[in-house]
Design an enzyme around this catalytic site. Structure first.
Site, PDB file in Angstrom:
ATOM      1  N   LEU A  37      -2.068   6.457   7.634  1.00 10.54           N
ATOM      2  CA  LEU A  37      -2.194   7.916   7.756  1.00 10.54           C
ATOM      3  C   LEU A  37      -1.640   8.557   6.479  1.00 10.54           C
ATOM      4  O   LEU A  37      -0.552   9.122   6.462  1.00 10.54           O
ATOM      5  CB  LEU A  37      -1.463   8.447   8.992  1.00 10.54           C
ATOM      6  CG  LEU A  37      -1.792   9.898   9.330  1.00 10.54           C
ATOM      7  CD1 LEU A  37      -3.126   9.985  10.083  1.00 10.54           C
ATOM      8  CD2 LEU A  37      -0.688  10.548  10.170  1.00 10.54           C
ATOM      9  N   ARG A  42     -10.327  -0.802   1.549  1.00 16.65           N
ATOM     10  CA  ARG A  42     -10.692  -1.904   0.664  1.00 16.65           C
ATOM     11  C   ARG A  42     -11.061  -3.104   1.535  1.00 16.65           C
ATOM     12  O   ARG A  42     -10.394  -3.360   2.550  1.00 16.65           O
ATOM     13  CB  ARG A  42      -9.514  -2.303  -0.247  1.00 16.65           C
ATOM     14  CG  ARG A  42      -9.195  -1.308  -1.327  1.00 16.65           C
ATOM     15  CD  ARG A  42     -10.226  -1.310  -2.446  1.00 16.65           C
ATOM     16  NE  ARG A  42      -9.872  -0.390  -3.523  1.00 16.65           N
ATOM     17  CZ  ARG A  42     -10.345   0.851  -3.640  1.00 16.65           C
ATOM     18  NH1 ARG A  42     -11.199   1.326  -2.772  1.00 16.65           N
ATOM     19  NH2 ARG A  42      -9.973   1.617  -4.657  1.00 16.65           N
ATOM     20  N   ASP A  48     -17.708   0.393   4.683  1.00 17.81           N
ATOM     21  CA  ASP A  48     -18.099   0.892   3.364  1.00 17.81           C
ATOM     22  C   ASP A  48     -17.691  -0.093   2.284  1.00 17.81           C
ATOM     23  O   ASP A  48     -18.156  -0.005   1.153  1.00 17.81           O
ATOM     24  CB  ASP A  48     -17.416   2.252   3.105  1.00 17.81           C
ATOM     25  CG  ASP A  48     -17.871   2.876   1.791  1.00 17.81           C
ATOM     26  OD1 ASP A  48     -19.081   2.801   1.481  1.00 17.81           O
ATOM     27  OD2 ASP A  48     -17.023   3.442   1.064  1.00 17.81           O
ATOM     28  N   GLU A  71     -17.258  -7.661  -2.509  1.00 15.85           N
ATOM     29  CA  GLU A  71     -18.436  -6.849  -2.803  1.00 15.85           C
ATOM     30  C   GLU A  71     -18.844  -6.981  -4.272  1.00 15.85           C
ATOM     31  O   GLU A  71     -17.980  -7.184  -5.120  1.00 15.85           O
ATOM     32  CB  GLU A  71     -18.162  -5.374  -2.439  1.00 15.85           C
ATOM     33  CG  GLU A  71     -16.985  -4.762  -3.133  1.00 15.85           C
ATOM     34  CD  GLU A  71     -16.551  -3.441  -2.493  1.00 15.85           C
ATOM     35  OE1 GLU A  71     -16.548  -3.320  -1.252  1.00 15.85           O
ATOM     36  OE2 GLU A  71     -16.217  -2.539  -3.272  1.00 15.85           O
ATOM     37  N   HIS A  99     -20.038   0.883  -0.672  1.00 14.36           N
ATOM     38  CA  HIS A  99     -18.821   1.437  -1.273  1.00 14.36           C
ATOM     39  C   HIS A  99     -19.094   2.799  -1.934  1.00 14.36           C
ATOM     40  O   HIS A  99     -19.053   2.932  -3.158  1.00 14.36           O
ATOM     41  CB  HIS A  99     -18.213   0.464  -2.303  1.00 14.36           C
ATOM     42  CG  HIS A  99     -16.775   0.791  -2.615  1.00 14.36           C
ATOM     43  ND1 HIS A  99     -15.869  -0.137  -3.055  1.00 14.36           N
ATOM     44  CD2 HIS A  99     -16.083   1.958  -2.543  1.00 14.36           C
ATOM     45  CE1 HIS A  99     -14.698   0.440  -3.245  1.00 14.36           C
ATOM     46  NE2 HIS A  99     -14.805   1.730  -2.943  1.00 14.36           N
ATOM     47  N   VAL A 100     -19.353   3.763  -1.077  1.00 14.41           N
ATOM     48  CA  VAL A 100     -19.752   5.095  -1.570  1.00 14.41           C
ATOM     49  C   VAL A 100     -18.914   6.218  -0.948  1.00 14.41           C
ATOM     50  O   VAL A 100     -19.365   7.362  -0.884  1.00 14.41           O
ATOM     51  CB  VAL A 100     -21.257   5.351  -1.287  1.00 14.41           C
ATOM     52  CG1 VAL A 100     -22.134   4.496  -2.179  1.00 14.41           C
ATOM     53  CG2 VAL A 100     -21.602   5.106   0.196  1.00 14.41           C
TER      54      VAL A 100
HETATM   55  P1  NAP Z   1      -2.325   7.403   0.429  1.00 15.28           P
HETATM   56  O1  NAP Z   1      -2.233   8.892   0.628  1.00 15.28           O
HETATM   57  O2  NAP Z   1      -1.384   6.733  -0.498  1.00 15.28           O
HETATM   58  O3  NAP Z   1      -2.227   6.735   1.877  1.00 15.28           O
HETATM   59  C1  NAP Z   1      -2.080   5.369   2.070  1.00 15.28           C
HETATM   60  C2  NAP Z   1      -1.442   5.168   3.445  1.00 15.28           C
HETATM   61  O4  NAP Z   1      -1.413   3.759   3.719  1.00 15.28           O
HETATM   62  C3  NAP Z   1      -0.036   5.689   3.556  1.00 15.28           C
HETATM   63  O5  NAP Z   1       0.063   6.473   4.715  1.00 15.28           O
HETATM   64  C4  NAP Z   1       0.831   4.434   3.676  1.00 15.28           C
HETATM   65  O6  NAP Z   1       1.957   4.699   4.497  1.00 15.28           O
HETATM   66  C5  NAP Z   1      -0.158   3.462   4.306  1.00 15.28           C
HETATM   67  N1  NAP Z   1       0.175   2.069   3.975  1.00 15.28           N
HETATM   68  C6  NAP Z   1       0.329   1.524   2.738  1.00 15.28           C
HETATM   69  N2  NAP Z   1       0.672   0.231   2.835  1.00 15.28           N
HETATM   70  C7  NAP Z   1       0.728  -0.043   4.151  1.00 15.28           C
HETATM   71  C8  NAP Z   1       1.041  -1.216   4.888  1.00 15.28           C
HETATM   72  N3  NAP Z   1       1.364  -2.362   4.264  1.00 15.28           N
HETATM   73  N4  NAP Z   1       1.006  -1.155   6.226  1.00 15.28           N
HETATM   74  C9  NAP Z   1       0.685  -0.001   6.864  1.00 15.28           C
HETATM   75  N5  NAP Z   1       0.375   1.134   6.221  1.00 15.28           N
HETATM   76  C10 NAP Z   1       0.408   1.120   4.882  1.00 15.28           C
HETATM   77  O7  NAP Z   1      -3.766   6.995  -0.074  1.00 15.28           O
HETATM   78  P2  NAP Z   1      -5.167   7.757   0.149  1.00 15.28           P
HETATM   79  O8  NAP Z   1      -5.387   8.723  -0.946  1.00 15.28           O
HETATM   80  O9  NAP Z   1      -5.241   8.220   1.558  1.00 15.28           O
HETATM   81  O10 NAP Z   1      -6.163   6.538  -0.098  1.00 15.28           O
HETATM   82  C11 NAP Z   1      -6.118   5.393   0.716  1.00 15.28           C
HETATM   83  C12 NAP Z   1      -7.005   4.292   0.165  1.00 15.28           C
HETATM   84  O11 NAP Z   1      -8.375   4.598   0.420  1.00 15.28           O
HETATM   85  C13 NAP Z   1      -6.963   4.093  -1.352  1.00 15.28           C
HETATM   86  O12 NAP Z   1      -5.849   3.337  -1.756  1.00 15.28           O
HETATM   87  C14 NAP Z   1      -8.279   3.388  -1.633  1.00 15.28           C
HETATM   88  O13 NAP Z   1      -8.095   2.004  -1.608  1.00 15.28           O
HETATM   89  C15 NAP Z   1      -9.162   3.810  -0.468  1.00 15.28           C
HETATM   90  N6  NAP Z   1     -10.304   4.620  -0.929  1.00 15.28           N
HETATM   91  C16 NAP Z   1     -11.571   4.185  -0.684  1.00 15.28           C
HETATM   92  C17 NAP Z   1     -12.647   4.937  -1.104  1.00 15.28           C
HETATM   93  C18 NAP Z   1     -14.053   4.495  -0.837  1.00 15.28           C
HETATM   94  O14 NAP Z   1     -14.931   4.812  -1.642  1.00 15.28           O
HETATM   95  N7  NAP Z   1     -14.338   3.791   0.231  1.00 15.28           N
HETATM   96  C19 NAP Z   1     -12.450   6.133  -1.805  1.00 15.28           C
HETATM   97  C20 NAP Z   1     -11.140   6.548  -2.032  1.00 15.28           C
HETATM   98  C21 NAP Z   1     -10.075   5.780  -1.596  1.00 15.28           C
HETATM   99  P3  NAP Z   1       3.357   3.898   4.281  1.00 15.28           P
HETATM  100  O15 NAP Z   1       3.650   3.972   2.824  1.00 15.28           O
HETATM  101  O16 NAP Z   1       4.353   4.610   5.158  1.00 15.28           O
HETATM  102  O17 NAP Z   1       3.097   2.521   4.759  1.00 15.28           O
END
Ligand code: NAP
Length: 317
Positions: free
Chosen positions: A154, A234, A258, A263, A281-282
């Protein structure tokens, strides 16, 4: 002597950024160099900023080659391909492009969730292939509204996904390493417990070594035969082999993905599964959001070059 490049761009990122970056100083466009090693050697002493992306990366050996490097500005929110620890050790700041993509990634997560539950991709094929006329009624699917939504991660994107749950009258809970104060969603300290409770489990945490295979066989079993897994984070976060086996054996109800572990390679078993919906992955790939991401990289470069530091620095550890 020609003016040395102050900016090193690792590869093409987008038309707006690629075109505008040159107005900020001399840019070495590495992908255009006939001999990349020679081009790097020639420019290394002058480079202060690297512009890259999560796909293009910035590994430690490159950082070591650039003695005057002070900032790495990356496109995309994930940064697992950038050696942030090596940068930090040299006092080099790193930025990514958070926030501006949250809504589009959350929208796609919901698109995948609904598509997997209501089988919209299979239904589309059913109509277009003439099966509606030939066979008639499409099989019944799974209700979305009013169900239980579990979110792994979250953070910014996870919260945007959770907010949309209100529109579907869903009960929302989440699992992070740490409970977040002040959010209106229930916290589960155990991911297995969250999966056992949830009808839909959406993966929205970061990638990289620290989250590899967090969605394990045990988590998949807990989600169960009626559960649906959605992954917009991911591919590495999910134990893909275990997921494919569970889908094939009916121990996992469905999936909307996605991202995949290796990939663009797709496990062949998934190709014929109507309970699985795939996207290439979009998550952030709309014209509007990609433009905003490119602009945020430029804004970071501008702010850094003006001596004001990076606007959206990555904080680790
Ligand atoms: P963010 O704000 O840093 O949120 C990441 C969340 O993951 C945090 O709430 C963190 O909480 C939790 N987390 C991290 N490690 C964890 C673990 N080991 N166990 C449980 N929870 C964990 O990042 P965001 O901006 O929302 O982005 C999230 C991810 O989405 C990116 O890192 C990227 O890989 C992915 N993404 C994908 C696309 C796509 O095209 N499909 C596009 C953009 C991003 P805690 O630190 O409290 O654990």
């Amino acid at each position: 002597m020609p003016e040395p490049a102050a900016i090193l761009q690792m590869g093409p990122i987008g038309p707006h950024l690629d075109q505008q970056l040159g107005q900020r100083g001399k840019v070495l466009r590495l992908w255009e160099a006939a001999d990349r090693d020679a081009a790097l050697d020639g420019a290394a002493a002058g480079v202060r900023v690297v512009v890259t992306s999560v796909r293009l990366g910035c590994p430690a050996p490159l950082i070591e080659r650039l003695p005057r490097l002070r900032a790495i500005c990356s496109w995309g929110v994930g940064y697992e391909t950038i050696d942030v620890a090596a940068a930090k050790a040299r006092g080099i700041a790193v930025s990514n492009t958070p926030d501006v993509l949250d809504d589009c990634v959350a929208d796609l997560a919901w698109g995948l969730l609904i598509a997997a539950a209501r089988r919209t991709a299979a239904g589309d094929r059913y109509v277009k292939d003439g099966q509606w006329r030939a066979i008639g009624q499409f099989p019944l699917t799974t209700r979305v509204s009013g169900k239980r939504l579990g979110i792994l991660g979250l953070g910014r994107i996870g919260e945007a996904i959770a907010r949309r749950g209100a529109g579907f009258a869903m009960d929302v809970r989440y699992h992070n390493r740490r409970e977040r104060p002040g959010v209106p969603y229930g916290y589960e300290s155990s991911l297995v417990q969250l999966a056992r409770w949830a009808d839909f489990l959406v993966v929205a945490c970061e990638g990289g070594a620290s989250t590899r295979h967090l969605v394990s066989q045990a988590v998949i079993d807990a989600l169960g035969a009626k559960g649906i897994l959605v992954n917009i984070a991911r591919g590495t976060v999910v134990d893909q082999e275990a997921m494919v086996r569970a889908l094939a054996e009916g121990r996992l109800g469905g999936a909307g993905l996605d991202v995949l572990e290796k990939e663009p390679a797709v496990p062949p078993e998934l190709l014929s599964m109507d309970q699985v919906v795939l996207m290439p992955h979009v998550g952030s790939a709309t014209r509007e959001t990609r433009r905003a991401m490119e602009q945020l990289v430029l804004d970071n470069v501008d702010s850094f070059l003006a001596g004001r530091g990076l606007l959206t620095p990555v904080h680790v550890g």
